[in-house]
Design an enzyme around this catalytic site. Structure first.
Site, short mmCIF file in Angstrom:
data_model
loop_
_atom_site.label_atom_id
_atom_site.label_comp_id
_atom_site.label_asym_id
_atom_site.label_seq_id
_atom_site.Cartn_x
_atom_site.Cartn_y
_atom_site.Cartn_z
N TRP A 101 0.81 -1.22 0.00
CA TRP A 101 0.00 0.00 0.00
C TRP A 101 0.84 1.26 0.00
O TRP A 101 0.53 2.24 -0.69
CB TRP A 101 -1.01 -0.02 1.15
N ASP A 180 -1.08 6.71 6.20
CA ASP A 180 -2.24 5.91 5.79
C ASP A 180 -2.48 4.90 6.90
O ASP A 180 -1.72 3.96 7.08
CB ASP A 180 -1.92 5.22 4.46
N LYS A 204 -12.63 -1.07 7.43
CA LYS A 204 -11.97 -2.10 8.22
C LYS A 204 -12.32 -1.93 9.70
O LYS A 204 -12.99 -2.76 10.27
CB LYS A 204 -10.46 -2.05 7.99
N1 PMP Z 1 -4.38 1.70 2.13
C1 PMP Z 1 -4.47 0.58 2.86
C2 PMP Z 1 -3.51 0.35 3.98
C3 PMP Z 1 -5.45 -0.36 2.56
O1 PMP Z 1 -5.56 -1.49 3.27
C4 PMP Z 1 -6.36 -0.11 1.50
C5 PMP Z 1 -7.48 -1.05 1.16
N2 PMP Z 1 -7.33 -2.36 1.42
C6 PMP Z 1 -6.20 1.06 0.77
C7 PMP Z 1 -5.22 1.94 1.13
C8 PMP Z 1 -7.13 1.39 -0.36
O2 PMP Z 1 -8.31 1.74 0.23
P1 PMP Z 1 -9.65 2.10 -0.57
O3 PMP Z 1 -10.13 0.84 -1.18
O4 PMP Z 1 -10.51 2.63 0.52
O5 PMP Z 1 -9.31 3.13 -1.58
#
Ligand code: PMP
Length: 368
Positions: A101, A180, A204
């Protein structure tokens, strides 16, 4: 009705008490004769909902007064772009890659402006499972002029977590840390003042997908370039109380119920203890399996929220997923980019669910 143990990485299991309350209030919120989903976001009822949600979130995380809270849309992914749009202004930013991520956030920022990779723990030649630790300070190549330093404090796919703020990279006071926190926000007390911006998709630990939390320090507002869409400009959103356009009202309402639930559990210090206990139980089952289950992450950064593990063969992993579903578990298949198994132990997963999983794992390993 019977609910199963849901270990999905997100959207994820929510507290049963919260879902029951939402169900009871779906058609008629507080005797008004209409559900929250059906009400104007500018009316007095929803105003009460969003203001209470913000107050409870501020209390839970002890958010200092000089931080603003935004309830936005577009997911954490849109924040990968919004952060550089608001902070770069022709400058360069530093990114630390500790998993899929943060790597993605870096790539996306590069589409907006200059984003340097100040450090990465991705092992060469084996990108699929190469992220298993945090970088040491002496491995980082930090730009003293950086507009900000970006980290992902819990890597949902690789299971690598900054377990407290002491583990964060050391940065000069004038360089804000942007985090994040999508997959571990509210899992423990967080030292908000260590960050310039915190963002998190809700699906989450917070509520349904569609809602994105942004917590931003006041001095970081007002630096967006003139061509940045108003919807993505934090300052404009602050001035409009997150309602420049119609917000995701139902998700905000549900998040508000989750915040109340967290307070009723005893707040984040208590939640952190429970999360420690849950993760310790699962890691012990992995580590004491004589190598049948394996998690490669360094012990000082093993995630309490997302625990990936491997079995001796991909065939056994496929069989594990199949058998776990037959036994009443859901969401244990690992992310498609890395394979294997992953159990996500968010706040709403009770200790009993983890105990049931560990029992299943022991029986599965015994069958070999
Ligand atoms: N950052 C992290 C740490 C994630 O776990 C996720 C989704 N699994 C995202 C970003 C992307 O998130 P979204 O689908 O809400 O755009």
């Amino acid at each position: 009705m019977s609910r199963i143990w849901n270990f999905s990485a997100g959207p994820a299991t929510l507290p049963e008490a919260v879902l029951q309350q939402a169900q009871a209030e779906l058609l008629d919120w507080h005797g008004v004769g209409a559900g929250i989903m059906e009400m104007s976001h500018r009316g007095k009822y929803f105003t009460e909902v969003i203001q209470t949600a913000e107050a409870d979130l501020r209390e839970l995380l002890a958010i200092p007064q000089n931080y603003k809270v935004l309830f936005l849309q577009g997911g954490a992914t849109l924040q990968f772009s919004a952060v550089p749009m608001n902070l770069l202004n022709g400058r360069s930013a530093d990114y630390v890659a500790t998993g899929a991520w943060s790597k993605k956030a870096h790539q996306e920022a590069g589409r907006i402006g200059k984003a340097r990779l100040a450090g990465s723990t991705e092992a060469q030649g084996q990108p699929a499972d190469g992220f298993i630790r945090l970088p040491r300070q002496d491995e980082l190549n930090l730009d003293p002029q950086a507009a900000y330093l970006h980290v992902c404090t819990n890597e949902t796919i690789h299971g690598v977590e900054f377990l407290d703020e002491a583990h964060l990279p050391q940065t000069p006071a004038n360089i804000p840390v942007v985090a994040d926190m999508s997959s571990h926000i509210l899992s423990r007390p967080m030292e908000v003042s260590r960050y310039g911006i915190i963002y998190a998709g809700a699906q989450k630990n917070v509520g349904p997908s569609g809602l994105t939390l942004v917590i931003v320090r006041e001095d970081l507002l007002g630096h967006a370039g003139a061509n940045v869409p108003r919807l993505l400009d934090y300052k404009v959103q602050v001035e409009n109380d997150s309602m420049l356009n119609t917000p995701t009202t139902f998700s905000i309402y549900l998040a508000g119920l989750v915040f109340k639930w967290l307070k009723a559990q005893g707040g984040l210090a208590r939640i952190a203890e429970i999360n420690q206990e849950k993760a310790a139980l699962l890691y012990a089952a992995i580590d004491n399996s004589q190598g049948f289950y394996q998690n490669p992450v360094a012990s000082e950064c093993r995630s309490l929220m997302n625990i990936p593990f491997r079995l001796p063969s991909v065939e056994q992993e496929a069989e594990f997923v199949r058998a776990s579903e037959a036994a009443g578990f859901m969401g244990l298949k690992g992310h498609k980019s890395v394979g294997g198994i992953r159990a996500s132990l968010y706040n709403a997963m009770p200790l009993a669910g983890v105990a049931a999983l560990v029992k299943f794992m022991r029986e599965f390993a015994a069958k070999g």
